[in-house]
Design a protein around this motif. Structure first.
Motif, PDB file in Angstrom:
ATOM      1  N   ASP A  16       1.325  -1.327   0.117  1.00 42.92           N
ATOM      2  CA  ASP A  16       0.073   0.018  -0.224  1.00 42.92           C
ATOM      3  C   ASP A  16       0.626   1.013  -0.041  1.00 42.92           C
ATOM      4  N   ARG A  32      -0.798  12.422  -0.424  1.00 40.73           N
ATOM      5  CA  ARG A  32      -1.731  11.695  -1.396  1.00 40.73           C
ATOM      6  C   ARG A  32      -0.463  10.969  -2.612  1.00 40.73           C
ATOM      7  N   MET A  33      -0.764   9.487  -2.685  1.00 37.09           N
ATOM      8  CA  MET A  33      -0.454   9.328  -4.188  1.00 37.09           C
ATOM      9  C   MET A  33      -0.807   8.313  -4.920  1.00 37.09           C
ATOM     10  N   SER A  34      -0.551   8.344  -5.933  1.00 35.08           N
ATOM     11  CA  SER A  34      -2.049   7.463  -6.968  1.00 35.08           C
ATOM     12  C   SER A  34      -1.252   6.759  -7.175  1.00 35.08           C
ATOM     13  N   LYS A  35      -1.885   5.227  -7.397  1.00 32.71           N
ATOM     14  CA  LYS A  35      -1.273   4.382  -7.285  1.00 32.71           C
ATOM     15  C   LYS A  35      -1.408   3.116  -8.617  1.00 32.71           C
ATOM     16  N   GLN A  36      -0.941   2.704  -8.703  1.00 31.55           N
ATOM     17  CA  GLN A  36      -1.259   1.782 -10.384  1.00 31.55           C
ATOM     18  C   GLN A  36      -0.574   0.511 -10.404  1.00 31.55           C
ATOM     19  N   THR A  50       3.516  -2.223  -8.840  1.00 33.02           N
ATOM     20  CA  THR A  50       3.093  -1.201  -8.659  1.00 33.02           C
ATOM     21  C   THR A  50       3.556  -0.114  -8.420  1.00 33.02           C
ATOM     22  N   PHE A  52       3.571   3.707  -8.097  1.00 40.17           N
ATOM     23  CA  PHE A  52       3.447   5.318  -6.638  1.00 40.17           C
ATOM     24  C   PHE A  52       3.981   6.896  -7.331  1.00 40.17           C
ATOM     25  N   ARG A  53       2.942   7.685  -7.639  1.00 37.13           N
ATOM     26  CA  ARG A  53       3.110   9.074  -8.428  1.00 37.13           C
ATOM     27  C   ARG A  53       2.611   9.755  -6.960  1.00 37.13           C
ATOM     28  N   TRP A  54       3.288  11.121  -6.979  1.00 33.75           N
ATOM     29  CA  TRP A  54       2.832  11.916  -5.875  1.00 33.75           C
ATOM     30  C   TRP A  54       3.459  13.391  -6.348  1.00 33.75           C
ATOM     31  N   ASN A  55       3.256  13.698  -5.487  1.00 35.66           N
ATOM     32  CA  ASN A  55       3.425  15.226  -5.185  1.00 35.66           C
ATOM     33  C   ASN A  55       4.394  15.748  -4.507  1.00 35.66           C
ATOM     34  N   LYS A  64       7.471   9.210  -9.114  1.00 38.92           N
ATOM     35  CA  LYS A  64       6.995   7.978  -9.175  1.00 38.92           C
ATOM     36  C   LYS A  64       8.534   7.147  -8.986  1.00 38.92           C
TER      37      LYS A  64
END
Ligand code: ZN
Ligand code: ZN
Ligand code: ZN
Length: 337
Positions: A16, A32-36, A50, A52-55, A64
């Motif tokens: 996660d 906050r992270m986006s997860k692909q 997996t 992850f991308r975030w600022n 990422k």
């Protein structure tokens, strides 16, 4: 190796939260992270993982994960910048200071075996205790790493990339441009390869750090490139094979065949290590200086560079004082070739 099997493995690691250093994560721990899932191929093991991308914060570029969770764990590095998690330093610097082995598998097949073997090892000793014992002994190396590690996260590293259009004088976006309008510094540091960085070899940043470290300890490589000899000073009663084993143990990148000769001068408690290649002598000098010397027969010996021109008479190294002085004061004599 059936692909299914690999995907299952990745499934296990589909965590996660990614393994990240403080710098890459940024100052906000609740970012906050986006997860692909299976969003990309890991740049090391080529298996889907997996992403992850975030600022990481205001004024930063999006980041990422570049390598999978497993590969990051194996080396103890950040999934994004691939720097060591404990010290924030390149793997090559860490491995040199701790005398750690860094075999890099060449082909994809080897890579798969390599990763799977290490995965199995990790499953056997989840705390990595097997390697730990040897490294605890290397206190000097740890101290050196702590000394040069950054104590604070280095957020400057999260800045946007340099605008390639600006570099060509073609960016029309001006202040609106999300990229940095700067002329990049050319030079060896701009040529970085993620795989080399991971395996801790040919890493230009690491080379620079190790070279600087060695120089601050009086271990500047002699200008004369024909010098390929290091001296170990303050040795206990020892043998050629013991010295060779210690050297190969402390510098796993040195193979016995790379050493042209080892000459022990018992009366002076020193040994002359003559390398076939200057480059290897340099790497060994840097690694040993990072480790605070070399341990032979349970005793830490000092390492200094030899000199090119043999002089007549007894070596300066025969004086006990020589071991306490900076490099360059010792003259190579008595070499067997
Ligand atoms: Zn991987
Ligand atoms: Zn990082
Ligand atoms: Zn621009």
């Amino acid at each position: 190796m059936p692909a299914k099997h690999d995907i299952n493995k990745v499934g296990v690691e589909s965590s996660d939260f990614p393994i990240l250093c403080e710098t890459c994560l940024g100052p906000n721990p609740y970012v906050r992270m986006s997860k692909q899932e299976f969003g990309n191929e890991c740049k090391i093991c080529n298996r889907p993982f997996t992403v992850f991308r975030w600022n990481p914060g205001a004024g930063a570029r999006f980041k990422k994960t570049e390598i999978c969770n497993t590969c990051a764990k194996i080396k103890g590095v950040c999934q994004t910048c691939l720097l060591d998690l404990e010290y924030g330093l390149p793997v090559q610097v860490r491995d040199a200071a701790l005398g750690r082995k860094s075999q890099a598998p060449s082909s994809d097949i080897n890579k798969q075996y390599y990763i799977q073997n290490l995965e199995a090892q990790m499953a056997d000793s989840p705390d990595g205790s097997s390697t730990l014992d040897a490294e605890v002994a290397n206190r000097a190396g740890r101290e050196m790493l702590k000394g040069i590690a950054r104590s604070d996260p280095y957020y400057k590293r999260n800045r946007p990339h340099i605008c390639s259009f600006f570099v060509k004088g073609e960016c029309k976006r001006g202040g609106e441009c999300p990229f940095r309008h700067e002329i990049p510094k050319e030079g060896e540091l701009s040529k970085q390869n993620i795989v080399d960085r991971y395996y801790g070899k040919n890493d230009p940043v690491a080379k620079k750090i190790l070279r600087e470290q060695a120089e601050t300890k009086g271990m500047k490589a002699p200008e004369d490139k024909t010098v390929t000899t290091l001296l170990f000073l303050g040795l206990p009663q020892t043998t050629e094979s013991e010295v060779r084993a210690s050297l190969v143990g402390a510098c796993p990148f040195v193979k016995p065949i790379d050493i042209r000769s080892i000459t022990i001068v018992e009366a002076s408690h020193c040994a002359f290590i003559n390398f076939k290649q200057r480059q290897l002598a340099e790497r060994a000098a840097e690694a040993l200086s990072a480790q605070g010397g070399i341990e032979v027969g349970g005793k830490k010996a000092k390492v200094v560079w030899g000199r090119s021109r043999p002089q007549k008479g007894k070596a300066a190294a025969s004086s006990g004082e020589a071991s306490g002085s900076a490099s360059g004061t010792v003259t190579v004599t008595g070499g067997s070739n």
